[in-house]
Design a protein around this motif. Structure first.
Motif: not given
Length: 252
Positions: A53-59, A129-138, A144-149
């Motif tokens: 179990l982990r507490k995670i954030f989902d947009r 969108d991706w995210g940063g903060g919380n000692e984490n990358f979201l 991903t396809k758009e960012y790679n394109r």
């Protein structure tokens, strides 16, 4: 006459100190080759450690905190271990492992100073969108396809790494007072995004700094001139931090 002079002074002050139109919308879209797949990564190995179990954030659904039994991996780098937490919606270890491995290698291409506070990575499906903060990358893999394109996936991580390891709001190393002093001296923002959202200024400025100081051969002379003229004091501030640039810059 007295009021006229005061009025003219105020107008002159506002005009000369007005923030000129920023040169970029968002900096990640203009410097796609600062780091690319040919650059070295400090990533060494991915180890599956089970489910827990982990507490995670989902947009998705407006953004929410969830507690889920996620797939867990230890991403081993030359100088750190980062826990990769993959949403159980990926169904099995094989699918989760592919996702964890893909992003772990890319993250290893970032200079060390952007990983200082990074402890975990959340991986979900969904085009958000991706995210940063919380000692984490979201990460939302649907984006991903758009960012790679657009060839900006590493640049997005640079931006989010600034939030995670530099922003004072997230326990980062940036001195807020000194940063705001440099910002006042510049009187300009590098992007519309930074101008609109104060909390984006560091993250929007770090990529152009890396570009002009360490990847000048990968950007145009015009862009280099724009960066140098728009945020010279912010650039100087970054210069003085003595950031650990490895592996972007090889060690002697």
């Amino acid at each position: 006459m007295k009021y006229f002079l005061i009025f003219n002074f105020i107008v002159f002050y506002l005009f000369t100190n007005a923030d000129a139109k920023p040169p970029y919308d968002g900096t990640i879209f203009y410097f796609p080759d600062v780091i690319n797949s040919s650059d070295p990564s400090t990533f060494e190995e991915l180890i599956y450690t089970g489910q827990d179990l982990r507490k995670i954030f989902d947009r998705r659904k407006g953004g929410r905190w969830l507690t889920k039994e996620v797939f867990l991996f230890n991403a081993i780098y030359e100088e750190r271990i980062i826990e990769i937490q993959v949403n159980p919606e990926f169904k099995n270890v094989e699918n989760a492992s592919k996702e964890a491995l893909y992003y772990s290698e890319i993250i290893g291409r970032l200079p060390n100073f952007l990983l200082t506070n990074l402890k975990t990575v959340w991986i979900h499906k969904g085009n958000k969108d991706w995210g940063g903060g919380n000692e984490n990358f979201l990460i939302h893999t649907g984006r991903t396809k758009e960012y790679n394109r657009k060839n900006i996936i590493e640049e997005v991580f640079i931006h989010e790494g600034a939030h995670t390891s530099l922003d004072w709001d997230w326990g980062g190393v940036i001195d807020e007072n000194q940063w705001r002093k440099a910002k006042r001296q510049d009187k300009k923002h590098i992007s519309k995004y930074a101008k609109k959202f104060d909390g984006e200024d560091v993250a929007e400025s770090i990529l152009p700094w890396i570009a002009v100081r360490y990847r000048s051969d990968r950007i145009s002379n015009a862009d280099a001139e724009i960066i140098l003229k728009t945020i010279p004091n912010r650039l100087k501030f970054f210069d003085e931090q003595n950031f650990d640039m490895y592996p972007l810059v090889p060690r002697e």
